[in-house]
Design a protein around this motif. Structure first.
Motif, PDB file in Angstrom:
ATOM      1  N   ALA A   1      57.376 -23.239  38.052  1.00 26.53           N
ATOM      2  CA  ALA A   1      56.197 -23.437  37.213  1.00 26.53           C
ATOM      3  C   ALA A   1      56.044 -24.905  36.842  1.00 26.53           C
ATOM      4  CB  ALA A   1      56.297 -22.581  35.958  1.00 26.53           C
ATOM      5  N   ILE A   2      57.185 -25.586  36.625  1.00 28.13           N
ATOM      6  CA  ILE A   2      57.130 -26.992  36.233  1.00 28.13           C
ATOM      7  C   ILE A   2      56.750 -27.865  37.434  1.00 28.13           C
ATOM      8  CG2 ILE A   2      58.492 -28.939  35.395  1.00 28.13           C
ATOM      9  CD1 ILE A   2      60.196 -26.816  33.850  1.00 28.13           C
ATOM     10  N   ALA A   3      57.382 -27.604  38.569  1.00 26.49           N
ATOM     11  CA  ALA A   3      57.115 -28.424  39.755  1.00 26.49           C
ATOM     12  C   ALA A   3      55.731 -28.130  40.330  1.00 26.49           C
ATOM     13  CB  ALA A   3      58.190 -28.168  40.813  1.00 26.49           C
ATOM     14  N   ARG A   4      55.298 -26.905  40.214  1.00 31.43           N
ATOM     15  CA  ARG A   4      53.996 -26.461  40.722  1.00 31.43           C
ATOM     16  C   ARG A   4      53.739 -26.947  42.149  1.00 31.43           C
ATOM     17  NH1 ARG A   4      48.894 -26.737  36.621  1.00 31.43           N
ATOM     18  NH2 ARG A   4      50.239 -25.522  35.266  1.00 31.43           N
TER      19      ARG A   4
ATOM     20  N   HIS B   1      53.306  -9.370  37.571  1.00 31.22           N
ATOM     21  CA  HIS B   1      54.586 -10.061  37.405  1.00 31.22           C
ATOM     22  C   HIS B   1      55.616  -9.701  38.479  1.00 31.22           C
ATOM     23  CE1 HIS B   1      57.161 -12.478  34.766  1.00 31.22           C
ATOM     24  NE2 HIS B   1      58.137 -11.704  35.177  1.00 31.22           N
ATOM     25  N   VAL B   2      55.780  -8.414  38.743  1.00 32.60           N
ATOM     26  CA  VAL B   2      56.829  -8.018  39.694  1.00 32.60           C
ATOM     27  C   VAL B   2      56.433  -8.290  41.141  1.00 32.60           C
ATOM     28  CG1 VAL B   2      57.881  -6.250  38.252  1.00 32.60           C
ATOM     29  CG2 VAL B   2      56.001  -5.626  39.766  1.00 32.60           C
TER      30      VAL B   2
ATOM     31  N   THR C   1      54.977 -11.187  42.023  1.00 31.05           N
ATOM     32  CA  THR C   1      54.956 -12.638  42.190  1.00 31.05           C
ATOM     33  C   THR C   1      56.348 -13.178  41.881  1.00 31.05           C
ATOM     34  OG1 THR C   1      54.005 -12.681  39.972  1.00 31.05           O
ATOM     35  CG2 THR C   1      52.507 -13.092  41.773  1.00 31.05           C
ATOM     36  N   LYS C   2      56.582 -14.448  42.223  1.00 33.42           N
ATOM     37  CA  LYS C   2      57.958 -14.933  42.166  1.00 33.42           C
ATOM     38  C   LYS C   2      58.175 -16.138  41.267  1.00 33.42           C
ATOM     39  CE  LYS C   2      59.193 -13.826  46.927  1.00 33.42           C
ATOM     40  NZ  LYS C   2      57.814 -13.858  47.397  1.00 33.42           N
ATOM     41  N   CYS C   3      57.166 -16.964  41.108  1.00 29.90           N
ATOM     42  CA  CYS C   3      57.322 -18.270  40.470  1.00 29.90           C
ATOM     43  C   CYS C   3      58.216 -18.231  39.228  1.00 29.90           C
ATOM     44  CB  CYS C   3      55.947 -18.807  40.110  1.00 29.90           C
ATOM     45  SG  CYS C   3      55.960 -20.108  38.907  1.00 29.90           S
ATOM     46  N   GLY C   4      59.277 -19.020  39.231  1.00 28.42           N
ATOM     47  CA  GLY C   4      60.209 -19.052  38.100  1.00 28.42           C
ATOM     48  C   GLY C   4      59.984 -20.267  37.224  1.00 28.42           C
ATOM     49  N   PHE C   5      60.964 -20.514  36.363  1.00 28.24           N
ATOM     50  CA  PHE C   5      60.853 -21.600  35.390  1.00 28.24           C
ATOM     51  C   PHE C   5      60.630 -22.954  36.068  1.00 28.24           C
ATOM     52  CE2 PHE C   5      61.919 -23.126  31.109  1.00 28.24           C
ATOM     53  CZ  PHE C   5      61.511 -22.032  30.355  1.00 28.24           C
TER      54      PHE C   5
ATOM     55  N   LEU D   1      47.051 -10.257  35.113  1.00 23.25           N
ATOM     56  CA  LEU D   1      48.002 -11.153  35.795  1.00 23.25           C
ATOM     57  C   LEU D   1      49.445 -10.835  35.402  1.00 23.25           C
ATOM     58  CD1 LEU D   1      46.081 -14.541  35.652  1.00 23.25           C
ATOM     59  CD2 LEU D   1      46.882 -13.408  37.720  1.00 23.25           C
ATOM     60  N   VAL D   2      49.657 -10.476  34.144  1.00 19.34           N
ATOM     61  CA  VAL D   2      51.016 -10.085  33.739  1.00 19.34           C
ATOM     62  C   VAL D   2      51.420  -8.824  34.503  1.00 19.34           C
ATOM     63  CG1 VAL D   2      52.541  -9.453  31.839  1.00 19.34           C
ATOM     64  CG2 VAL D   2      50.768 -11.141  31.467  1.00 19.34           C
TER      65      VAL D   2
ATOM     66  N   GLU E   1      49.605 -18.436  42.774  1.00 18.81           N
ATOM     67  CA  GLU E   1      48.773 -18.295  41.580  1.00 18.81           C
ATOM     68  C   GLU E   1      47.331 -17.945  41.957  1.00 18.81           C
ATOM     69  OE1 GLU E   1      49.853 -18.441  38.490  1.00 18.81           O
ATOM     70  OE2 GLU E   1      47.972 -18.552  37.378  1.00 18.81           O
TER      71      GLU E   1
END
Lengths: 315, 259
Positions: free
Chosen positions: B122-125, B112-113, B115-119, B108-109, B133
C-alpha cells in the motif's frame, strides 16, 4: 499536490523564521508532536483502538538511540534503525495479547504497559541514567552538514512529518486502510467479510509505535538530554487529546491537534496560576461545541456559512 | 429443480451439531445438507437456534461436538477469514455496514479476501497494486450495479434508507465471490414491495451459481422462493423437505401454533 504545497509552506516558514530561535524550536516541537499524533491517529482514528500508553514508544525510541549513542558511541544513523525496530518488536510483543481486548480493557492494558515502561526508564539506571536522565546525546549531522541548527533541524523534523503523512495517506486509501476503518465501524462485520482483524490491528499498532519511536529519536537528538518525566502517563493522555481535539481519522487533524495543544500552553502562561483551569476549559469547550474535532468542526462551520450565504439553509 | 438426489454430496453438510451456552442447549444434534445451487431456508419459532447455527457455520464460535463440512473440508479448525476465502459469506440480521464509509468502500472491503495488497504494498503502490485496486473498483461497481445501487456508490452507507443498506450488505457479501451465502432474516424491516424485489434478487444470485441458506420469518417469501426448508424447534431439527412437504407436516404446524 497537497503534499507539495505543504512542503512549500514548511520551506517558506523555515526561511521566514531565520534566526528566530524561539519560534524555530517551537515549530520543531510541533513537528515532533505531529508525528506522534499522526501515528496514534492511525491506530485510534482509523482502526478505532485506543492506546493510553503511547508515550512509552516515544520513550523507547528516545532511550534506545540515547543509550546506543551515549554508552556505545554509536553513530545516530546506526542507532535510528535500532530504535525503530526496538519499538516495533516491543509493540508486537505487547500488542499480540492486548489487542485481543477492546474498549476500556484495551485502554487499561496499554495504560499498564505505559506505566511499566516509565518505571523502567526511571529505575534502570545503568542504561537510562535513572531519574537524572541521560546526558550527552550527540546532535545530528550528515556528510559534514550540521543538522542541529534551528532551521536545519526544523527541516529534518518536518521532512519526517511529510514522509509520514505521505505514507499514512497511501495506507488510508488502500485495501489495508479500508480494512482498518471497517474494523472501527464494526469489528464483527469486518471479520465476517474476511478481514483478519487481529493481524490488521497488530500491524497498525506496530506501525504507530514505530512512528512514535521516530519522534522519540528526533526528540532525543534535538534536546540531547532525556529524562523519564517526558514519557509519563500524562504525555500519553496529551497525545490522545491531540488526536481527539484535532479530529479522529484525519491526517491533517493530527497536525491541527498537535499545533493547538503545543501552542495553547505557550499562550496561556500569562494566566500563571490559572493556566491549567483555562487549558482544561478550552479543551472542554472544543469537545462540547466541536465533538468531531477541530478539522471536521471547522469544515462544518465553513460549509454552513457557505450554505447560508447561498440562502439555502432551510432550518 | 436443481436440488434433491440424496446420493449427491451436499456443498454444506451439518453432522450431529451440538452447541450449549451455559445450561442452554441452543443446538442439539442437528444434521442436514445443503445441495449446491439451491435456495434453502432455515425456519423455526424464536429461540429455535437458527442464528446460533448460522454463527456455527460461519465460524463465529466453535461447535461443542459434531462436524460442519463445507466443500468436503471440515471447517472446525478454520478461522473466519479462512472460511470466507473458502467461499462462505454472510449478512446480518440487523445489517452491519461500515456506516461512515461510502457504499463503494463497503463493497471494496467485501473484496478483501480476493485481493492481496499488504502494508508495504500500500505504501509503495507499485503498478501491480494500482492494477489490483482498479480491478477491485470495477468489480465492486459491478456488484453494486447487480443489486441496483450503482448510483449511490459515493454516498455514505449509513445515510441510505434501510432497504438499500440491506442491498449494500448483499453486494458486499457477493464481492467475496462466495459459493455459499448465508442470509440472516434478509426481509426483516422491509416493506412488501422491497420484499418482492429481495425475492427476485435472491433468485438472480442463485442463478449465478451461488447457493443460498437463509433464516427467514416472512413465511410467504420463504415458501415462494425456497427450494428446500429445514425446520428447527428448541435447538433440534423438527422437519425437512420441500415447502409443500414442510407445510403439510403436523409436527411443524404444532410447533408454530404452540399446540
Amino acid at each position: 499536490m497537497v503534499f507539495t504545497l505543504f512542503a512549500a509552506v514548511i520551506i517558506c516558514t523555515g526561511a521566514a523564521l531565520e534566526g528566530d530561535y524561539y519560534h524555530e524550536q517551537l515549530l520543531t516541537f510541533i513537528g515532533i508532536f505531529t508525528l506522534l499524533a499522526v501515528g496514534l491517529n492511525m491506530l485510534m482514528g482509523y482502526a478505532g483502538q485506543i492506546s493510553l500508553g503511547h508515550a512509552a514508544f516515544y520513550g523507547i525510541g528516545a532511550y534506545t538511540t540515547g543509550a546506543l549513542t551515549v554508552h556505545l558511541q554509536w553513530s545516530p544513523w546506526a542507532s535510528l534503525p535500532c530504535a525503530l525496530i526496538m519499538a516495533g518488536v516491543i509493540a508486537y510483543i505487547v500488542g499480540k495479547p492486548t489487542l485481543k481486548l477492546s474498549g476500556y480493557y484495551l485502554g487499561m492494558g496499554t495504560l499498564g504497559f505505559g506505566m511499566i515502561m516509565h518505571v523502567l526508564f526511571r529505575e534502570w539506571t545503568t542504561i537510562t541514567g535513572g531519574p537524572n536522565g541521560l546526558v550527552g546525546i550527540p546532535s545530528l549531522s550528515l556528510w559534514g552538514l550540521d543538522l542541529s541548527t534551528g532551521r536545519n533541524y526544523l527541516y529534518v523534523v518536518w521532512g519526517c512529518v511529510l514522509l509520514t503523512f505521505f505514507i499514512c495517506d497511501r495506507l488510508v486509501n488502500s485495501r489495508v486502510g479500508r480494512a482498518l476503518r471497517a474494523i472501527h465501524y464494526s469489528e464483527q462485520a469486518a471479520s465476517a467479510v474476511g478481514v483478519d482483524t487481529a493481524k490488521a490491528k497488530l500491524q497498525v499498532f506496530v506501525f504507530s509505535a514505530v512512528v512514535a519511536a521516530l519522534a522519540g529519536f528526533l526528540y532525543a537528538h534535538m534536546v540531547m538530554f532525556i529524562s523519564p518525566g517526558t514519557f509519563t502517563f500524562l504525555a500519553s493522555v496529551k497525545l490522545v487529546a491531540m488526536v481527539v481535539i484535532g479530529g479522529m481519522a484525519s491526517i491533517w487533524g493530527a497536525l491541527l491537534g498537535a499545533t493547538f495543544l503545543t501552542l495553547l500552553p505557550e499562550h496561556l502562561s500569562v494566566f500563571a496560576d490559572y493556566e491549567m483551569i483555562i487549558y482544561g476549559g478550552i479543551l472542554m469547550g472544543v469537545m462540547i461545541f466541536l465533538p468531531q474535532g477541530l478539522t471536521r468542526g471547522v469544515l462544518d462551520i465553513y460549509e454552513k456559512f457557505r450554505a447560508k450565504r447561498k440562502g439555502t439553509v432551510e432550518d | 429443480m436443481k436440488n434433491s438426489g440424496p446420493n449427491e454430496k451436499g456443498l454444506l453438510r451439518i453432522e450431529n451439531a451440538n452447541k450449549s451456552f451455559g445450561g442452554v442447549h441452543a443446538v442439539r444434534d442437528v444434521s442436514f445438507e445443503v445441495q449446491e445451487g439451491v435456495i434453502q431456508a432455515l425456519i423455526g419459532p424464536n429461540g429455535a437456534g437458527k442464528t446460533t447455527l448460522f454463527n456455527l457455520i460461519t465460524g463465529v464460535f466453535p461447535l461443542d461436538t459434531g462436524h460442519i463440512i463445507f466443500n468436503d473440508q471440515d471447517t472446525g479448525d478454520k478461522k473466519i477469514f479462512n472460511l470466507v476465502s473458502m467461499g462462505i459469506a454472510r449478512t446480518f440480521q440487523n445489517v452491519e455496514l461500515f456506516t461512515g464509509m461510502t457504499v463503494l468502500e463497503n463493497v471494496l472491503v467485501g473484496l478483501h479476501v480476493r485481493t492481496k495488497c499488504g502494508f508495504l504494498g500500500a505504501i509503495a503502490r507499485l503498478p501491480n497494486v494500482q492494477r489490483e485496486e482498479k480491478e477491485a473498483r470495477e468489480k465492486a461497481m459491478h456488484w453494486l450495479d447487480f443489486v441496483g445501487l450503482a448510483h449511490a456508490a459515493n454516498n455514505k452507507a449509513g445515510d441510505l434508507a434501510f432497504g438499500w443498506q440491506r442491498s449494500v450488505e448483499i453486494a458486499r457479501a457477493l464481492a467475496s465471490e462466495p459459493r455459499l451465502m448465508l442470509l440472516d432474516e434478509p426481509a426483516a424491516g422491509l416493506n412488501a414491495n422491497e420484499t418482492g424485489q429481495l425475492g427476485d434478487l435472491m433468485r438472480q444470485i442463485r442463478d449465478l451459481g451461488v447457493t443460498l441458506l437463509l433464516v427467514e420469518h416472512d413465511m410467504s417469501l420463504t415458501m415462494e422462493i425456497a427450494d428446500r426448508i429445514v425446520v428447527l424447534d428448541q435447538g433440534a431439527k423438527l422437519s425437512e423437505g420441500t415447502p409443500r412437504e414442510v407445510q403439510a407436516d403436523e409436527k411443524v404446524i404444532a410447533a408454530y401454533l404452540g399446540a
